[in-house]
Design a protein around this motif. Sequence first.
Motif, PDB file in Angstrom:
ATOM      1  N   SER A 130       0.815  -1.221   0.000  1.00  0.00           N
ATOM      2  CA  SER A 130       0.000   0.000   0.000  1.00  0.00           C
ATOM      3  C   SER A 130       0.844   1.265   0.000  1.00  0.00           C
ATOM      4  O   SER A 130       0.304   2.370  -0.135  1.00  0.00           O
ATOM      5  CB  SER A 130      -0.935   0.000   1.226  1.00  0.00           C
ATOM      6  OG  SER A 130      -1.846  -1.072   1.154  1.00  0.00           O
ATOM      7  N   PHE A 134       0.801   2.574  -7.292  1.00  0.00           N
ATOM      8  CA  PHE A 134       0.246   1.526  -8.144  1.00  0.00           C
ATOM      9  C   PHE A 134       1.228   0.363  -8.193  1.00  0.00           C
ATOM     10  O   PHE A 134       2.441   0.565  -8.213  1.00  0.00           O
ATOM     11  CB  PHE A 134       0.011   2.057  -9.565  1.00  0.00           C
ATOM     12  CG  PHE A 134      -0.500   1.026 -10.531  1.00  0.00           C
ATOM     13  CD1 PHE A 134      -1.844   0.669 -10.548  1.00  0.00           C
ATOM     14  CD2 PHE A 134       0.373   0.393 -11.413  1.00  0.00           C
ATOM     15  CE1 PHE A 134      -2.313  -0.296 -11.428  1.00  0.00           C
ATOM     16  CE2 PHE A 134      -0.088  -0.560 -12.302  1.00  0.00           C
ATOM     17  CZ  PHE A 134      -1.440  -0.905 -12.308  1.00  0.00           C
ATOM     18  N   SER A 144      -2.713  -4.105 -16.610  1.00  0.00           N
ATOM     19  CA  SER A 144      -2.008  -3.268 -15.635  1.00  0.00           C
ATOM     20  C   SER A 144      -1.705  -1.892 -16.215  1.00  0.00           C
ATOM     21  O   SER A 144      -1.891  -0.866 -15.541  1.00  0.00           O
ATOM     22  CB  SER A 144      -0.716  -3.961 -15.199  1.00  0.00           C
ATOM     23  OG  SER A 144      -0.983  -5.165 -14.514  1.00  0.00           O
ATOM     24  N   LEU A 147      -4.838   0.198 -16.340  1.00  0.00           N
ATOM     25  CA  LEU A 147      -5.177   0.745 -15.026  1.00  0.00           C
ATOM     26  C   LEU A 147      -4.239   1.877 -14.636  1.00  0.00           C
ATOM     27  O   LEU A 147      -4.663   2.898 -14.086  1.00  0.00           O
ATOM     28  CB  LEU A 147      -5.107  -0.365 -13.981  1.00  0.00           C
ATOM     29  CG  LEU A 147      -6.225  -1.411 -14.020  1.00  0.00           C
ATOM     30  CD1 LEU A 147      -5.899  -2.565 -13.093  1.00  0.00           C
ATOM     31  CD2 LEU A 147      -7.563  -0.780 -13.639  1.00  0.00           C
ATOM     32  N   ARG A 151      -4.907   5.883 -13.752  1.00  0.00           N
ATOM     33  CA  ARG A 151      -4.457   6.511 -12.512  1.00  0.00           C
ATOM     34  C   ARG A 151      -3.647   7.781 -12.768  1.00  0.00           C
ATOM     35  O   ARG A 151      -3.723   8.735 -11.987  1.00  0.00           O
ATOM     36  CB  ARG A 151      -3.591   5.516 -11.717  1.00  0.00           C
ATOM     37  CG  ARG A 151      -4.333   4.291 -11.217  1.00  0.00           C
ATOM     38  CD  ARG A 151      -5.324   4.615 -10.112  1.00  0.00           C
ATOM     39  NE  ARG A 151      -4.706   5.186  -8.937  1.00  0.00           N
ATOM     40  CZ  ARG A 151      -4.181   4.474  -7.949  1.00  0.00           C
ATOM     41  NH1 ARG A 151      -4.171   3.159  -8.007  1.00  0.00           N
ATOM     42  NH2 ARG A 151      -3.650   5.073  -6.900  1.00  0.00           N
ATOM     43  N   ARG A 198      -4.874 -10.198  -7.175  1.00  0.00           N
ATOM     44  CA  ARG A 198      -6.231  -9.889  -6.730  1.00  0.00           C
ATOM     45  C   ARG A 198      -6.543  -8.404  -6.895  1.00  0.00           C
ATOM     46  O   ARG A 198      -7.680  -8.025  -7.197  1.00  0.00           O
ATOM     47  CB  ARG A 198      -6.392 -10.297  -5.274  1.00  0.00           C
ATOM     48  CG  ARG A 198      -6.349 -11.806  -5.044  1.00  0.00           C
ATOM     49  CD  ARG A 198      -6.333 -12.151  -3.563  1.00  0.00           C
ATOM     50  NE  ARG A 198      -7.477 -11.568  -2.886  1.00  0.00           N
ATOM     51  CZ  ARG A 198      -7.439 -11.033  -1.670  1.00  0.00           C
ATOM     52  NH1 ARG A 198      -6.282 -10.981  -1.008  1.00  0.00           N
ATOM     53  NH2 ARG A 198      -8.521 -10.527  -1.126  1.00  0.00           N
ATOM     54  N   SER A 199      -5.534  -7.567  -6.735  1.00  0.00           N
ATOM     55  CA  SER A 199      -5.737  -6.127  -6.910  1.00  0.00           C
ATOM     56  C   SER A 199      -5.994  -5.783  -8.374  1.00  0.00           C
ATOM     57  O   SER A 199      -6.926  -5.037  -8.692  1.00  0.00           O
ATOM     58  CB  SER A 199      -4.518  -5.363  -6.398  1.00  0.00           C
ATOM     59  OG  SER A 199      -4.641  -3.986  -6.637  1.00  0.00           O
ATOM     60  N   ILE A 200      -5.184  -6.339  -9.272  1.00  0.00           N
ATOM     61  CA  ILE A 200      -5.336  -6.030 -10.701  1.00  0.00           C
ATOM     62  C   ILE A 200      -6.653  -6.566 -11.249  1.00  0.00           C
ATOM     63  O   ILE A 200      -7.289  -5.948 -12.115  1.00  0.00           O
ATOM     64  CB  ILE A 200      -4.140  -6.601 -11.500  1.00  0.00           C
ATOM     65  CG1 ILE A 200      -2.845  -5.901 -11.088  1.00  0.00           C
ATOM     66  CG2 ILE A 200      -4.361  -6.461 -13.006  1.00  0.00           C
ATOM     67  CD1 ILE A 200      -2.840  -4.404 -11.338  1.00  0.00           C
ATOM     68  N   SER A 201      -7.096  -7.702 -10.736  1.00  0.00           N
ATOM     69  CA  SER A 201      -8.362  -8.280 -11.204  1.00  0.00           C
ATOM     70  C   SER A 201      -9.573  -7.510 -10.710  1.00  0.00           C
ATOM     71  O   SER A 201     -10.696  -7.729 -11.180  1.00  0.00           O
ATOM     72  CB  SER A 201      -8.466  -9.739 -10.744  1.00  0.00           C
ATOM     73  OG  SER A 201      -8.647  -9.812  -9.335  1.00  0.00           O
ATOM     74  N   GLY A 202      -9.372  -6.608  -9.757  1.00  0.00           N
ATOM     75  CA  GLY A 202     -10.471  -5.848  -9.189  1.00  0.00           C
ATOM     76  C   GLY A 202     -11.123  -6.519  -8.002  1.00  0.00           C
ATOM     77  O   GLY A 202     -12.036  -5.972  -7.382  1.00  0.00           O
ATOM     78  N   PRO A 205      -8.770  -4.298  -4.603  1.00  0.00           N
ATOM     79  CA  PRO A 205      -7.779  -3.270  -4.960  1.00  0.00           C
ATOM     80  C   PRO A 205      -6.974  -2.807  -3.754  1.00  0.00           C
ATOM     81  O   PRO A 205      -7.491  -2.708  -2.639  1.00  0.00           O
ATOM     82  CB  PRO A 205      -8.648  -2.131  -5.512  1.00  0.00           C
ATOM     83  CG  PRO A 205      -9.917  -2.790  -5.934  1.00  0.00           C
ATOM     84  CD  PRO A 205     -10.135  -3.913  -4.952  1.00  0.00           C
TER      85      PRO A 205
END
Length: 384
Positions: A130, A134, A144, A147, A151, A198-202, A205
């Motif tokens: 975090s 990104f 990626s 996304l 951003r 898991r973050s990239i797949s939505g 995030p």
Amino acid sequence: MAYIFYHIPKTAGTSVKRVLNKWFVLERELARPVKSRPGTVCMTGHYGGRLAGTNASLLSRDSRVVGNPDVKVFTFVRDPVSHFISYYYHQMRHSNLTLSLAEFSQRAFEFSLSKTLNIKHEEEIEERLSNFFFVGLTEDIESSIALLAERVGKPPLAVPKERVGIRDEQVTTLSDAELEMLEKKFALDRKIFDRVRRSISGEAPLVWKGADQFRDIAAKTANPPTSIGKKETAVAFIDEFYVSDGASNFSGPFACDKPLHLHLTFTVHDASQRVQPAFRVCWNEQTVFTVGYTPGDGSDRFAEGTHTVSAVIPPHLLNISQYELEASLCDPDPVQRWDISESLVTAEIVPPSSDQPSAAGDWKSPFPGPIRPLLAWQKSAKPQ
């Protein structure tokens, strides 16, 4: 505002930079500190493969990255086994490496995700990731980049494939046991990779810390000239611990053919207790050796007051790599710990500082392991 691409080696960074170069003025000059720059500029670099701990590290280059939401850092990660295999073939192409892939897999991987992202335990994954504005995924680079474009407010672009490495049959002939060993070796990296996936797949995030970015790493890896003890005991506590080149309070990197000096200053309050200063040297998160100091007069006590002891690691003993050092004050029998240095001090060992003969000899690839002994070689032959 400044953008920084923290490029982890062998994660398709060249392809990413092809896109970045169309969005930004890509700044590759890393010698000067990060400054507040227009949003049209993006800095990029490997930063020694570390966020903190060495002079080349990102947070060491400029502490203003810490807690500054105007400096937005992003990175990409890769499947840990593919990442390691890609690095192996990179070494095959760019050095005289003679080890097989199976043999190479026994070695530590200096650019593993856990090391480059300063993650030592599973429970740290969320907090560490975090810190980044990104985090992208090499295996899903198109999504990626799309996304990331959103951003940073840039148009989405196709990602060109660059430097696709040539591989031989070794990558397909690893046994199930060898593949299982690699998965076990990179178990923590696998968890990091899955969290980014898991973050990239939505699905979940990552939430950027913004004004709190990298504060956790800066607090845990601070490496000032001194490392102050916690003063939790009335017996003895550490005042100062640092490493040097012997001539000055030098923070490295240190040439492997030069001695490395360890210095410890401590204060004793209870002279009736045994107090033994000790240094521990770690490599790849494992203890290489521990050394303890005993007074030359044979006594096992220190008088009340402040004392300084030092030890010298001789030339050619440590291999070319990164080491972590720790100081402690103990009673060796029975073992009691009076104090321990608050943070591990990092020492980067680099190739010899001269062309004089060294432990490497004619060895054409990096030595495996942490020790680099300089042996006296002799040759004899029976007459014909």
